[in-house]
Design a protein around this motif. Structure first.
Motif, PDB file in Angstrom:
ATOM      1  N   LYS A  39       9.829  15.604  24.357  1.00  0.00           N
ATOM      2  CA  LYS A  39      11.503  15.512  24.627  1.00  0.00           C
ATOM      3  C   LYS A  39      11.851  16.168  23.300  1.00  0.00           C
ATOM      4  O   LYS A  39      12.384  17.283  23.316  1.00  0.00           O
ATOM      5  CB  LYS A  39      12.535  15.133  25.546  1.00  0.00           C
ATOM      6  N   LEU A  40      12.000  15.666  22.391  1.00  0.00           N
ATOM      7  CA  LEU A  40      12.830  15.666  20.820  1.00  0.00           C
ATOM      8  C   LEU A  40      12.143  16.605  20.325  1.00  0.00           C
ATOM      9  O   LEU A  40      12.327  17.416  19.315  1.00  0.00           O
ATOM     10  CB  LEU A  40      12.831  14.440  19.376  1.00  0.00           C
ATOM     11  N   LEU A  41      10.792  16.552  20.577  1.00  0.00           N
ATOM     12  CA  LEU A  41       9.612  17.727  19.888  1.00  0.00           C
ATOM     13  C   LEU A  41      10.235  19.204  20.295  1.00  0.00           C
ATOM     14  O   LEU A  41      10.660  20.691  19.826  1.00  0.00           O
ATOM     15  CB  LEU A  41       8.005  17.835  20.190  1.00  0.00           C
ATOM     16  N   VAL A  42      10.015  18.711  21.662  1.00  0.00           N
ATOM     17  CA  VAL A  42      10.694  20.122  22.392  1.00  0.00           C
ATOM     18  C   VAL A  42      11.735  20.637  22.277  1.00  0.00           C
ATOM     19  O   VAL A  42      12.027  22.160  22.434  1.00  0.00           O
ATOM     20  CB  VAL A  42      10.110  20.652  24.106  1.00  0.00           C
ATOM     21  N   LYS A  43      12.631  19.416  22.139  1.00  0.00           N
ATOM     22  CA  LYS A  43      14.016  20.348  21.736  1.00  0.00           C
ATOM     23  C   LYS A  43      14.549  21.458  20.347  1.00  0.00           C
ATOM     24  O   LYS A  43      14.812  21.939  20.363  1.00  0.00           O
ATOM     25  CB  LYS A  43      14.782  19.373  22.020  1.00  0.00           C
ATOM     26  N   MET A  44      13.487  20.706  19.516  1.00  0.00           N
ATOM     27  CA  MET A  44      13.386  21.521  18.207  1.00  0.00           C
ATOM     28  C   MET A  44      12.549  22.522  18.559  1.00  0.00           C
ATOM     29  O   MET A  44      12.664  23.555  17.463  1.00  0.00           O
ATOM     30  CB  MET A  44      12.569  20.441  17.270  1.00  0.00           C
ATOM     31  N   ASN A  45      11.296  22.471  19.571  1.00  0.00           N
ATOM     32  CA  ASN A  45      10.900  23.952  19.367  1.00  0.00           C
ATOM     33  C   ASN A  45      10.085  23.804  20.630  1.00  0.00           C
ATOM     34  O   ASN A  45       9.456  23.890  21.561  1.00  0.00           O
ATOM     35  CB  ASN A  45       9.851  23.979  18.624  1.00  0.00           C
ATOM     36  N   ASN A  46      11.211  25.119  21.298  1.00  0.00           N
ATOM     37  CA  ASN A  46      10.958  25.446  22.825  1.00  0.00           C
ATOM     38  C   ASN A  46       9.699  26.335  23.001  1.00  0.00           C
ATOM     39  O   ASN A  46       8.672  25.913  24.071  1.00  0.00           O
ATOM     40  CB  ASN A  46      11.812  26.561  23.393  1.00  0.00           C
ATOM     41  N   TYR A  47       9.115  26.642  21.338  1.00  0.00           N
ATOM     42  CA  TYR A  47       7.466  27.248  21.851  1.00  0.00           C
ATOM     43  C   TYR A  47       6.364  26.966  21.514  1.00  0.00           C
ATOM     44  O   TYR A  47       5.669  27.380  21.466  1.00  0.00           O
ATOM     45  CB  TYR A  47       7.859  28.894  21.357  1.00  0.00           C
TER      46      TYR A  47
END
Length: 106
Positions: free
Chosen positions: A84-92
């Motif tokens: 989730k932290l990864l996706v929060k930093m980079n939605n794509y």
């Protein structure tokens, strides 16, 4: 004289920034090596000890690797947190080259 001072300051800032980035990459590469040979706990410790100092793409890569480490330890909730932290930093973020379990988290 003033112009030379500005150039020297600029070079000093550039070199210090480059040095920090190189150190971040070295830590991340070491953690990836540890993960690749099955030393998951060592990889996690290395990443978590330095996570606050990482920035940008290096931090994204660290989040990814931490999530993969937790998946390999079957700690799905922890893996989900870092995914989730990864996706929060980079939605794509594209996880096409990652394991299927990780792709499901993303």
């Amino acid at each position: 004289m003033k112009k030379r001072l500005y150039i020297i300051i600029y070079i000093a800032i550039f070199l210090s920034t480059h040095s920090v980035y190189a150190q971040e990459r070295q830590i991340l590469n070491q953690a990836e090596s540890e993960y690749d040979i099955g030393r998951v706990d060592q990889a996690l410790k290395l990443l978590q000890d330095h996570l606050e100092s990482f920035e940008g793409n290096t931090k994204q890569s660290a989040y990814r690797l931490i999530a993969l480490c937790y998946l390999s330890k079957d700690q799905d909730e922890q893996a989900k947190h870092y995914a989730k932290l990864l996706v929060k930093m980079n939605n794509y973020y594209n996880s096409a080259e990652d394991p299927a379990r990780f792709q499901d988290l993303i």
